[in-house]
Design an enzyme around this catalytic site. Structure first.
Site, PDB file in Angstrom:
ATOM      1  N   HIS A  78      -3.798  -5.083   0.209  1.00 10.81           N
ATOM      2  CA  HIS A  78      -3.362  -5.461   1.555  1.00 10.81           C
ATOM      3  C   HIS A  78      -3.364  -6.981   1.726  1.00 10.81           C
ATOM      4  CE1 HIS A  78      -2.987  -1.553   3.579  1.00 10.81           C
ATOM      5  NE2 HIS A  78      -3.960  -1.151   2.771  1.00 10.81           N
ATOM      6  N   CYS A  90       0.820  -1.211   0.000  1.00 13.68           N
ATOM      7  CA  CYS A  90       0.000   0.000   0.000  1.00 13.68           C
ATOM      8  C   CYS A  90       0.860   1.270   0.000  1.00 13.68           C
ATOM      9  CB  CYS A  90      -1.016  -0.018   1.138  1.00 13.68           C
ATOM     10  SG  CYS A  90      -2.343   1.167   0.824  1.00 13.68           S
ATOM     11  N   GLU A 106      -1.667  -8.738   3.618  1.00 14.26           N
ATOM     12  CA  GLU A 106      -1.477  -9.148   5.021  1.00 14.26           C
ATOM     13  C   GLU A 106      -2.802  -9.387   5.731  1.00 14.26           C
ATOM     14  OE1 GLU A 106      -1.345  -6.102   3.948  1.00 14.26           O
ATOM     15  OE2 GLU A 106      -2.236  -4.760   5.443  1.00 14.26           O
TER      16      GLU A 106
END
Ligand code: MN
Length: 231
Positions: free
Chosen positions: A206, A95, A208
């Site tokens: 994202h 990001c 994660e």
């Protein structure tokens, strides 16, 4: 065992978990540290999400929507990127991270997708805090890239995948030596990589947030694996 330096941000937990779940160790690094201390003993660097890079860093006046990141973050993270690349450390940028990576290496950013990209998809999704993995749009993976090679492990057809999206900026001019590895259907650049590096990948979404379900686990595995190898 690979020690991964993760830049401090407001939503650290999922970045930490994503690394821990593929066998890496974590050190949080922050702008109060010198770059030297932050990277001491670190085997790989992860750049995290956050607010915008100051447009003066790439020679532009700021668009009215720009919200600059916490004081000191731009300077610290740009210096970290340069030091990590000088040491050939694996680098995974997420990001804001991909934006920092691109600017640190000489590229520029789209400062505000909704007002500057004609026909843009919604990239800045407002989702409940407990649903950060809500899918927003597709990305098209460029063949012959590390990203597409890694995603092949999960996808039978590795040309496209669905991603979450919480950004209003994106890579504009790609830094010299990098190539685009994924694009949204509206043309917004969603990932870049340095094909000459051991592992240097930045994504605009994202991954994660998916550590529980593993949709993007191959990216974290390959990053930690590259960080574990002797340089
Ligand atoms: Mn997006």
């Amino acid at each position: 065992m690979a020690l991964i330096g993760i830049t401090v941000c407001r939503k650290l937990e999922d970045y930490k978990q994503a690394i821990l779940h593929v066998g890496g160790e974590v050190r949080i690094v922050d702008p109060s540290m010198s770059v030297e201390d932050a990277l001491k003993g670190v085997d790989g660097l992860m750049l995290t999400g956050g607010d915008d890079v100051a447009p003066s860093r790439y020679g532009e006046p700021a668009h009215e929507t720009v919200v600059e990141a916490e004081p000191g973050r731009d300077e610290f993270e740009i210096a970290l990127v340069n030091a990590a690349r000088a040491r050939a450390l694996p680098l995974f940028a997420i990001c804001r991270g991909v934006q920092v990576l691109n600017v640190a290496c000489g590229g520029t950013l789209v400062q505000d997708i909704p007002s500057q990209v004609r026909g843009a998809l919604p990239h800045s999704l407002k989702v409940p805090p407990n649903e950060p993995y809500s899918l927003a749009h597709e990305v098209w993976l460029d063949k012959d890239t590390l990203l597409s090679q890694l995603m092949c492990e999960r996808l039978s057809d590795a040309d496209a995948c669905e991603v979450n999206s919480r950004h209003h900026q994106a890579v504009k001019d790609v830094a010299h030596g990098f190539k685009v590895s994924a694009t949204a259907p509206d043309g917004v650049i969603e990932a870049i990589e340095d094909p000459t590096a051991r592992f240097c990948l930045g994504v605009q979404w994202h991954p994660e947030n998916f550590w529980r379900t593993g949709e993007f686990r191959p990216l974290f595995e390959a990053f930690v694996e590259a960080s574990s190898r002797q340089a």
